[in-house]
Design an enzyme around this catalytic site. Structure first.
Site, PDB file in Angstrom:
ATOM      1  N   SER A   2      -9.739   1.981   2.947  1.00  0.00           N
ATOM      2  CA  SER A   2      -8.846   2.656   2.031  1.00  0.00           C
ATOM      3  C   SER A   2      -7.855   1.714   1.329  1.00  0.00           C
ATOM      4  O   SER A   2      -7.287   2.093   0.316  1.00  0.00           O
ATOM      5  CB  SER A   2      -8.068   3.733   2.782  1.00  0.00           C
ATOM      6  N   SER A  12      -9.933  -0.270   7.197  1.00  0.00           N
ATOM      7  CA  SER A  12      -9.367  -0.177   5.850  1.00  0.00           C
ATOM      8  C   SER A  12      -8.707  -1.430   5.304  1.00  0.00           C
ATOM      9  O   SER A  12      -8.397  -1.484   4.122  1.00  0.00           O
ATOM     10  CB  SER A  12      -8.360   0.964   5.790  1.00  0.00           C
ATOM     11  N   LYS A  17       0.848  -1.206   0.000  1.00  0.00           N
ATOM     12  CA  LYS A  17       0.000   0.000   0.000  1.00  0.00           C
ATOM     13  C   LYS A  17       0.878   1.248   0.000  1.00  0.00           C
ATOM     14  O   LYS A  17       1.920   1.277   0.665  1.00  0.00           O
ATOM     15  CB  LYS A  17      -0.906  -0.037   1.242  1.00  0.00           C
TER      16      LYS A  17
END
Ligand code: GLN
Length: 446
Positions: free
Chosen positions: A127, A151, A52
């Site tokens: 996210s 997330s 990420k």
């Protein structure tokens, strides 16, 4: 690694999970690893992973999907990135997310909108939506995400993969760009529960660079896989199965409970009475922490800098006005307001007190139960654009994941059926530092 790049080439134009690829260095690393003697190769040796984009990677652009970090090339690796390399994993690229991890759909990225591989008209969640989508689309078998209020688990549920938010302190946050430091945790997103356990093993552990990382033993989580769950006690919070949770979601959880019951586990309804305050508490606390953490992005030290500024103050203002997206600005304003002298007691301090009550809710249930089980999200993945103009409906999506972060306990989402061709997630929540029991239950269902 070559296969990962080939698959990315084939599908990422549709899925749009990757922000940056690390092709040359990854292939070089893979080549060099041929020299490693067989006996030194662990279970994850030579496997590709996506990271990420809020986890810093030396020499590989790290943007948090924000314009304000455009062109930022970190000069060091996050502790987890170093640990991936030590385990023999190969970082193939950086993955899209909501800007600074604020969002539930990936629509807050400044660069692209990742799509749900099961249906490209739907969001992958957020996210860490890019991480979940990349794994679901077969681009990489492993990815790292971060979870502040859901997330990792919410996108894992939306994309039909396995995502674990470890206990707060289990994994070092050194090199994770901070959103809300008291809630943020890095965790693994994978296709299977066993892969997940192996990856968590590789990234866990105390770190002198993160004073909130916990000095507790890291068990071999993978040894919990396949262990009998006979006699294990499961609490199912009535607040997680009631109003707002769709019929299909509720039915899929009840089906899963039957599977666990058939193996000798027992389940009973329990209560987490302060759940209704979790959302408000989370958005106050996380925005307050974010407003402080994001103060460092001033156009001087990292990434983007506004060009037309005539003096220092204007440089700060213009850089931040141009560099941050709407959602990030909304949170900075909300957080700055709740920390200001006139409202601190009424909002921030009050929210801290409610956080303690929420934590106690979990402690009370865990006195009598080994794990808590419920849905990960109230509904399957929604459509791209459906909630984008209504922040409050978007926030409500996290209602079942947020209490776990506030309490600091670990939670996983595993695939649990489908509704309208879209995956659903089963959430299993454990006691502090008891990820092993979560994996045990997850593998019994899987
Ligand atoms: N969707 C939640 C938010 O927008 C959670 C984000 C996260 O866990 N990073 O804050």
């Amino acid at each position: 690694t070559e296969e990962a790049f080939a698959r990315i080439e084939a599908v990422d134009a549709d899925v749009q999970a990757f922000l940056a690829l690390n092709k040359e260095k990854a292939l070089e690393q893979a080549d060099a690893m041929d020299q490693t003697p067989l006996e030194d190769r662990g279970p994850l040796f030579g496997l590709p992973i996506g990271v990420k984009d809020n986890i810093v990677t030396e020499g590989l652009e790290t943007t948090c999907a924000s314009k304000i970090l455009e062109g930022f090339n970190p000069i060091y690796d996050a502790t987890v990135v170093r640990k991936l390399r030590d385990a023999g994993l190969i970082t193939v690229g950086k993955i899209n997310m909501d800007e600074f991890a604020m969002g539930s759909s990936n629509e807050n990225s400044a660069y692209k909108k990742t799509k749900n591989p099961w249906n490209l008209e739907h969001v992958p969640g957020g996210s860490s939506g890019g991480s979940a989508a990349a794994v679901a689309a077969g681009e990489v078998p492993f990815a790292l995400g971060s979870d502040t209020g859901g997330s990792i688990r919410q996108p894992a549920a939306f994309c039909g993969v396995v995502g674990m938010k470890p206990t707060y302190g289990r994994v070092s946050r050194f090199g994770l760009v901070a959103f809300a430091s008291s809630l943020d945790q890095i965790g693994p997103i994978t296709r299977t529960v066993e892969d997940n356990a192996l990856l968590l093993e590789a990234i866990s552990g105390v770190d002198e660079m993160d004073s909130t990382s916990a000095n507790v033993e890291v068990p071999k989580f993978s040894e919990a896989i396949g262990k009998s769950i006979k006699g294990l006690r499961i609490g199912v919070p009535k607040e997680y199965m009631g109003e707002g949770v769709s019929e299909e979601v509720r039915a899929s959880v009840l089906e899963a409970l039957k599977v666990l019951e058939a193996q000798g586990a027992v389940w009973e309804e329990v209560s987490l009475p302060h759940s209704e305050y979790a959302l408000a508490t989370y958005y106050l606390l996380s925005s307050s922490e974010a407003s402080s953490n994001l103060a460092r992005f001033d156009g001087i030290r990292y990434g983007y800098r506004a060009e037309e500024a005539k003096n220092l103050l204007e440089l700060y203002k213009l850089t931040r006005a141009q560099g941050f997206g709407d959602e990030v600005k909304r949170r900075i304003m909300l957080g700055t307001y709740s920390l200001s002298a006139g409202s601190y007691d009424a909002y921030y301090l009050k929210a801290q007190k409610v956080r303690t009550l929420i934590k106690q809710d979990f402690e009370n249930v865990f006195e009598n139960y080994d794990v808590i089980v419920g849905p990960t999200t109230p509904t399957p993945a929604f459509k791209v654009g459906e909630k984008v103009d209504d922040p409050l409906t978007m926030y409500a999506n996290d209602i079942l994941t947020i209490p776990v972060n506030l309490a600091g306990v670990p939670g996983i989402s595993i695939p649990c059926g489908f509704a309208d061709g879209l995956p659903l997630g089963l959430q299993i929540i454990g006691k502090h530092f008891d990820e092993s029991t979560i994996y045990q239950v997850a593998s019994a269902y899987e």
